[in-house]
Scaffold this motif. Structure first.
Motif, PDB file in Angstrom:
ATOM      1  N   HIS A  68       5.447 -13.037   1.612  1.00 14.86           N
ATOM      2  CA  HIS A  68       5.853 -14.383   2.014  1.00 14.86           C
ATOM      3  C   HIS A  68       6.831 -14.360   3.175  1.00 14.86           C
ATOM      4  N   ASP A  69       7.274 -13.177   3.562  1.00 13.81           N
ATOM      5  CA  ASP A  69       8.190 -13.060   4.694  1.00 13.81           C
ATOM      6  C   ASP A  69       7.389 -12.664   5.942  1.00 13.81           C
ATOM      7  N   SER A  70       8.024 -12.072   6.919  1.00  8.50           N
ATOM      8  CA  SER A  70       7.354 -11.746   8.185  1.00  8.50           C
ATOM      9  C   SER A  70       6.802 -10.322   8.244  1.00  8.50           C
ATOM     10  N   THR A  71       6.510  -9.736   7.100  1.00  6.76           N
ATOM     11  CA  THR A  71       5.974  -8.375   7.060  1.00  6.76           C
ATOM     12  C   THR A  71       4.703  -8.259   7.903  1.00  6.76           C
ATOM     13  N   CYS A  72       3.728  -9.102   7.659  1.00  6.02           N
ATOM     14  CA  CYS A  72       2.456  -9.039   8.393  1.00  6.02           C
ATOM     15  C   CYS A  72       2.640  -9.300   9.880  1.00  6.02           C
ATOM     16  N   GLU A  73       3.475 -10.245  10.212  1.00  2.00           N
ATOM     17  CA  GLU A  73       3.689 -10.581  11.615  1.00  2.00           C
ATOM     18  C   GLU A  73       4.312  -9.402  12.365  1.00  2.00           C
ATOM     19  N   PHE A  74       5.246  -8.701  11.724  1.00  2.00           N
ATOM     20  CA  PHE A  74       5.857  -7.536  12.356  1.00  2.00           C
ATOM     21  C   PHE A  74       4.807  -6.466  12.647  1.00  2.00           C
ATOM     22  N   VAL A  75       3.991  -6.148  11.652  1.00  2.00           N
ATOM     23  CA  VAL A  75       2.960  -5.120  11.837  1.00  2.00           C
ATOM     24  C   VAL A  75       1.944  -5.580  12.872  1.00  2.00           C
ATOM     25  N   ALA A  76       1.514  -6.826  12.802  1.00  2.00           N
ATOM     26  CA  ALA A  76       0.532  -7.352  13.754  1.00  2.00           C
ATOM     27  C   ALA A  76       1.038  -7.245  15.188  1.00  2.00           C
ATOM     28  N   ALA A  77       2.321  -7.469  15.387  1.00  2.00           N
ATOM     29  CA  ALA A  77       2.892  -7.362  16.735  1.00  2.00           C
ATOM     30  C   ALA A  77       2.871  -5.927  17.249  1.00  2.00           C
ATOM     31  N   ARG A  78       2.871  -4.951  16.358  1.00  2.00           N
ATOM     32  CA  ARG A  78       2.859  -3.536  16.742  1.00  2.00           C
ATOM     33  C   ARG A  78       1.448  -2.989  16.965  1.00  2.00           C
ATOM     34  N   LEU A  79       0.419  -3.700  16.529  1.00  2.00           N
ATOM     35  CA  LEU A  79      -0.953  -3.185  16.605  1.00  2.00           C
ATOM     36  C   LEU A  79      -1.401  -2.869  18.030  1.00  2.00           C
ATOM     37  N   ALA A  80      -1.079  -3.714  18.975  1.00  2.00           N
ATOM     38  CA  ALA A  80      -1.524  -3.500  20.357  1.00  2.00           C
ATOM     39  C   ALA A  80      -0.857  -2.268  20.968  1.00  2.00           C
ATOM     40  N   ALA A  81       0.393  -2.023  20.610  1.00  2.00           N
ATOM     41  CA  ALA A  81       1.129  -0.896  21.184  1.00  2.00           C
ATOM     42  C   ALA A  81       0.807   0.429  20.504  1.00  2.00           C
ATOM     43  N   GLU A  82       0.350   0.390  19.278  1.00  2.00           N
ATOM     44  CA  GLU A  82       0.065   1.627  18.543  1.00  2.00           C
ATOM     45  C   GLU A  82      -1.301   1.541  17.874  1.00  2.00           C
ATOM     46  N   PRO A  83      -2.340   2.026  18.552  1.00  2.00           N
ATOM     47  CA  PRO A  83      -3.698   1.895  18.018  1.00  2.00           C
ATOM     48  C   PRO A  83      -3.974   2.726  16.771  1.00  2.00           C
ATOM     49  N   ARG A  84      -3.071   3.638  16.404  1.00  2.00           N
ATOM     50  CA  ARG A  84      -3.258   4.409  15.165  1.00  2.00           C
ATOM     51  C   ARG A  84      -2.659   3.705  13.964  1.00  2.00           C
ATOM     52  N   LEU A  85      -2.154   2.511  14.183  1.00  2.00           N
ATOM     53  CA  LEU A  85      -1.596   1.696  13.119  1.00  2.00           C
ATOM     54  C   LEU A  85      -2.658   0.729  12.625  1.00  2.00           C
ATOM     55  N   ARG A  86      -2.755   0.578  11.321  1.00  2.00           N
ATOM     56  CA  ARG A  86      -3.720  -0.341  10.709  1.00  2.00           C
ATOM     57  C   ARG A  86      -2.971  -1.297   9.786  1.00  2.00           C
ATOM     58  N   LEU A  87      -3.520  -2.469   9.603  1.00  2.00           N
ATOM     59  CA  LEU A  87      -2.961  -3.442   8.672  1.00  2.00           C
ATOM     60  C   LEU A  87      -4.071  -3.932   7.765  1.00  2.00           C
ATOM     61  N   LEU A  88      -3.868  -3.770   6.483  1.00  2.00           N
ATOM     62  CA  LEU A  88      -4.764  -4.334   5.476  1.00  2.00           C
ATOM     63  C   LEU A  88      -3.943  -5.355   4.712  1.00  2.00           C
ATOM     64  N   SER A  89      -4.461  -6.567   4.614  1.00  2.00           N
ATOM     65  CA  SER A  89      -3.718  -7.620   3.931  1.00  2.00           C
ATOM     66  C   SER A  89      -4.615  -8.332   2.950  1.00  2.00           C
ATOM     67  N   SER A  90      -4.182  -8.366   1.702  1.00  2.00           N
ATOM     68  CA  SER A  90      -4.987  -9.028   0.685  1.00  2.00           C
ATOM     69  C   SER A  90      -4.853 -10.535   0.784  1.00  2.00           C
ATOM     70  N   GLY A  91      -3.685 -11.013   1.222  1.00  2.00           N
ATOM     71  CA  GLY A  91      -3.469 -12.449   1.308  1.00  2.00           C
ATOM     72  C   GLY A  91      -3.349 -13.126  -0.037  1.00  2.00           C
ATOM     73  N   ARG A  92      -3.438 -12.353  -1.109  1.00  2.00           N
ATOM     74  CA  ARG A  92      -3.403 -12.943  -2.445  1.00  2.00           C
ATOM     75  C   ARG A  92      -2.006 -13.192  -2.949  1.00  2.00           C
ATOM     76  N   GLY A  93      -1.078 -12.302  -2.606  1.00  2.00           N
ATOM     77  CA  GLY A  93       0.292 -12.446  -3.099  1.00  2.00           C
ATOM     78  C   GLY A  93       0.434 -12.100  -4.548  1.00  2.00           C
ATOM     79  N   ALA A  94      -0.461 -11.311  -5.087  1.00  2.00           N
ATOM     80  CA  ALA A  94      -0.402 -10.951  -6.494  1.00  2.00           C
ATOM     81  C   ALA A  94       0.684  -9.919  -6.774  1.00  2.00           C
ATOM     82  N   ASN A  95       1.066  -9.151  -5.731  1.00  2.00           N
ATOM     83  CA  ASN A  95       2.080  -8.111  -5.858  1.00  2.00           C
ATOM     84  C   ASN A  95       1.781  -7.194  -7.031  1.00  2.00           C
TER      85      ASN A  95
END
Length: 97
Positions: A68-95
C-alpha cells in the motif's frame, strides 16, 4: 494508483538480453510488502554487490504482495536504469508470501 507491469523483459538489443527470465545463473528474490522504507538501501546494495562481484548473467526479482506504500513505484522507477531488475506484483495485498 496504477500498478507497473507484472514483468519487464529487456529488449533483445539490450546488454541485459543475455539475462532473460529463466536464463540467469543467479536469481536473487526479494519479497516485499510495504517495504518503501527499507527496500531502496537493500536493492542498491544488492545491485552494487552483484555488479562488482558476479560473473555471468544474474537478476534481482522483487516480488511485491500488494503493498500500500510506494514499494512498486520505487522498483518501477529503477527498471529502465537496471534491465536485470524484475518486478512481480500480485496486486492482491494478501501479504501471505
Amino acid at each position: 494508483t496504477m500498478r507497473p507491469p507484472a514483468l519487464r523483459l529487456p529488449s533483445p538489443r539490450s546488454p541485459a538480453a543475455q539475462c532473460t527470465v529463466g536464463t540467469a545463473s543467479l536469481s536473487v528474490i526479494i519479497p516485499a510488502y510495504d517495504e518503501a522504507e527499507r527496500l531502496p538501501r537493500t536493492l542498491e546494495e544488492s545491485l552494487a554487490h552483484l555488479s562488482t562481484t558476479r560473473r555471468g548473467p544474474w537478476e534481482i526479482i522483487v516480488v511485491d504482495d500488494g503493498s500500500h506504500d510506494s514499494t512498486c513505484e520505487f522498483v518501477a522507477a529503477r527498471l529502465a536504469a537496471e534491465p536485470r531488475l524484475r518486478l512481480l506484483s500480485s496486486g492482491r495485498g494478501a501479504n501471505r508470501g
